[in-house]
Design a protein around this motif. Structure first.
Motif, PDB file in Angstrom:
ATOM      1  N   UNK A  57       0.831  -1.213   0.000  1.00 43.34           N
ATOM      2  CA  UNK A  57       0.000   0.000   0.000  1.00 43.34           C
ATOM      3  C   UNK A  57       0.861   1.257   0.000  1.00 43.34           C
ATOM      4  N   UNK A  58       0.308   2.345   0.495  1.00 45.66           N
ATOM      5  CA  UNK A  58       1.064   3.598   0.603  1.00 45.66           C
ATOM      6  C   UNK A  58       1.446   4.194  -0.739  1.00 45.66           C
ATOM      7  N   UNK A  59       0.674   3.869  -1.795  1.00 41.52           N
ATOM      8  CA  UNK A  59       0.959   4.415  -3.128  1.00 41.52           C
ATOM      9  C   UNK A  59       2.026   3.639  -3.880  1.00 41.52           C
ATOM     10  N   UNK A  60       2.567   2.568  -3.284  1.00 42.31           N
ATOM     11  CA  UNK A  60       3.648   1.803  -3.924  1.00 42.31           C
ATOM     12  C   UNK A  60       3.170   1.119  -5.198  1.00 42.31           C
ATOM     13  N   UNK A  61       2.031   0.431  -5.108  1.00 43.16           N
ATOM     14  CA  UNK A  61       1.530  -0.304  -6.272  1.00 43.16           C
ATOM     15  C   UNK A  61       1.141   0.656  -7.393  1.00 43.16           C
ATOM     16  N   UNK A  74       4.846  -3.544   6.504  1.00 43.48           N
ATOM     17  CA  UNK A  74       3.525  -4.184   6.664  1.00 43.48           C
ATOM     18  C   UNK A  74       2.362  -3.271   6.291  1.00 43.48           C
ATOM     19  N   UNK A  75       2.585  -2.385   5.320  1.00 42.67           N
ATOM     20  CA  UNK A  75       1.466  -1.573   4.802  1.00 42.67           C
ATOM     21  C   UNK A  75       0.938  -2.332   3.588  1.00 42.67           C
ATOM     22  N   UNK A 135       8.332  -1.980  -4.265  1.00 40.81           N
ATOM     23  CA  UNK A 135       7.481  -1.963  -3.070  1.00 40.81           C
ATOM     24  C   UNK A 135       7.559  -0.656  -2.295  1.00 40.81           C
ATOM     25  N   UNK A 136       8.258   0.331  -2.836  1.00 37.06           N
ATOM     26  CA  UNK A 136       8.428   1.586  -2.095  1.00 37.06           C
ATOM     27  C   UNK A 136       7.211   2.494  -2.263  1.00 37.06           C
ATOM     28  N   UNK A 137       6.754   3.008  -1.123  1.00 41.73           N
ATOM     29  CA  UNK A 137       5.618   3.932  -1.126  1.00 41.73           C
ATOM     30  C   UNK A 137       5.880   5.085  -0.173  1.00 41.73           C
ATOM     31  N   UNK A 138       4.861   5.893   0.061  1.00 44.37           N
ATOM     32  CA  UNK A 138       4.993   7.072   0.935  1.00 44.37           C
ATOM     33  C   UNK A 138       5.062   6.621   2.394  1.00 44.37           C
TER      34      UNK A 138
END
Length: 504
Positions: free
Chosen positions: A347-351, A437-438, A420-423
């Motif tokens: 999550x967190x905008x990664x996808x 674990x987001x 897999x990097x997100x905000x």
């Protein structure tokens, strides 16, 4: 951020659930109503991602606007957007990680992570771990049953969030019976009894009492120790049961009755006649009456079938508890979906950033205008991490540049090490969402992209808005006569009927 919605009836709702906000808004514009519908469908289908779906649809349209203004035919855009959505969904399925085949403890931990991700943006986000484990236990308690109403949520004002608790069974507010309510004289409709001898009156009263005692006796003979009724139970019956060590409660809601039946293995009866003990009676390990805040609750726990659970929510303001209930509903839906589909994405905008990177690369392999359109679709997907940065109070441009660089590093055609990097909303930088674990179920993203693309394509495919000629001409005539009455004449209003709204 939360929205405070105040309607004309004076009701106040504080929420950041997309579907709730969209339902409460009084939307008139026909195109905007489509966005309301996709938020509702996302809510009923998946339970979360309602804000995402509206944001994406609006961003797709925003990116399409310059092309439409430059004279590009909308069908070309629609074709490219549909192609981009198929590519995006295939990429999500490729990047998704399965949680199948794990032990129960591992699975519970993974599901709790998904629930915590959902709750992180909600009002109760500060206690997300506490509520996430509660939600997972509740969903696992109902097993494979699809009925959401088997998880009851009861709201008790007062205390703080951490005073909330989960009952592995059924809990409902203690009901009260009013003194003598059932013994008040009743008269049957369309029936009357005429007495010629006053002595006959006693025989009629005795017959009534015999009917009541006969019913009560049948309840006792069944062997039941707890009797629940949807209608009121009077003082006579209450005392009769009390003398025989039987607990009874009247005015129990239909929903609670059905949940008690599901949990204990009993069945709801419409008559006390012909009761078959083996079929009718349910059982539970412990029944107790417990004080929760200012209320007393009847709690059934240790139920054999165990196919129900109740979350008792505590909190200060009523609006806060209402929003907490909506938040838990989203988390419950997400855990149910994750259990059934068993694949998760970061999550967190990664996808979203990874799909955007993939589509930009794919666009370069296309010769023609469609390259531009798929590129604009890819750019629109960046609205999710950008909005996350804005909501957390960080510089979106700076974070997005870091994310683009990270996702571009590694092997170009496939997902790189930065996929897999997100905000990271805690530090204002970027972080590995999977390692932190987001997580969110892949089905949420797939459904959101599908619904948002369909809504955008539907609106793009409309080239003219036509109003009902009859109703418009009737309005025009009414307005004209009103103007004529003022002495200005009605000529300005003639000829409006049937004309479509001008395109801008």
């Amino acid at each position: 951020m939360d929205k405070l919605i105040h309607d004309d009836k004076g009701n106040t709702t504080i929420s950041n659930d997309g579907a709730t906000i969209m339902k409460l808004l009084d939307i008139v514009h026909p195109a905007a109503k489509i966005l309301v519908d996709i938020a509702k469908s996302q809510d009923s289908e998946v339970g979360d991602g309602t804000t995402t779906v509206v944001l994406l649809a609006a961003e797709f349209l925003k990116e399409a606007k310059p092309f439409i203004e430059d004279g590009v035919h909308s069908q070309n855009l629609i074709r490219s957007y549909r192609t981009a959505s198929y590519l995006a969904i295939d990429k999500i399925k490729e990047l998704a990680v399965s949680i199948e085949g794990k032990s129960l403890e591992e699975k519970k931990s993974l599901l709790a992570k998904c629930a915590a991700t959902t709750l992180s943006s909600k009002l109760i986000g500060g206690e997300k771990e506490f509520f996430a484990s509660m939600v997972v236990d509740a969903v696992l308690a109902i097993g494979n049953d699809d009925r959401l109403n088997l998880i009851g949520i009861k709201k008790v004002p007062g205390g703080n969030m951490r005073d909330s608790f989960l009952v592995n069974g059924v809990a409902f507010k203690k009901t009260f019976s009013y003194a003598g309510f059932e013994q008040q004289p009743k008269k049957k409709e369309n029936a009357e009894i005429r007495l010629s001898d006053p002595l006959q009156y006693q025989s009629i009263v005795d017959a009534e009492w015999n009917i009541i005692y006969d019913k009560l006796d049948k309840c006792v003979q069944s062997g039941a120790k707890i009797v629940l009724s949807r209608l009121a139970i009077g003082d006579l019956a209450t005392q009769y049961f009390a003398d025989r060590d039987i607990f009874c409660a009247g005015r129990v809601t239909e929903e609670d009755l059905q949940r008690v039946a599901a949990a204990t293995g009993g069945t709801v009866q419409t008559s006390v006649n012909n009761i078959i003990d083996e079929v009718v009676l349910g059982s539970c390990e412990v029944f107790e009456e417990k004080q929760v805040g200012n209320e007393r609750f009847n709690i059934f726990s240790g139920c054999p079938s165990g196919q129900t659970a109740t979350i008792v929510l505590r909190g200060g303001a009523d609006q806060f508890i209402e929003e907490a209930e909506r938040s838990l509903h989203d988390a419950i839906m997400i855990v149910r979906r994750a259990l059934k589909n068993s694949t998760v994405v970061p999550g967190g905008g990664a996808i979203d950033m990874e799909i955007s990177r993939f589509l930009r690369l794919h666009a370069r392999t296309i010769a023609g205008k469609s390259q531009l359109f798929i590129n604009s679709y890819a750019k629109a997907l960046e609205v999710i991490p950008r909005q996350l940065c804005d909501n957390a109070g960080y510089d979106a441009t700076d974070v997005l540049n870091k994310l683009r660089q990270k996702h571009a590093s590694g092997c170009m055609p496939t997902a790189g090490e930065g996929a897999n990097y997100g905000v990271d909303i805690n530090t204002g930088g970027i972080a590995d969402s999977f390692a932190n674990f987001v997580w969110e179920p892949a089905v949420v993203k797939i459904n959101a992209i599908n619904a948002a693309t369909e809504a955008a394509c539907l609106i793009l495919s409309v080239d003219e808005t036509v109003k009902n000629p009859k109703s418009e001409s009737a309005q025009g005539e009414a307005a004209a006569s009103a103007m004529a009455g003022r002495g200005r004449g009605g000529a300005a209003f003639r000829g409006r009927g049937g004309r479509g709204m001008r395109r801008r």
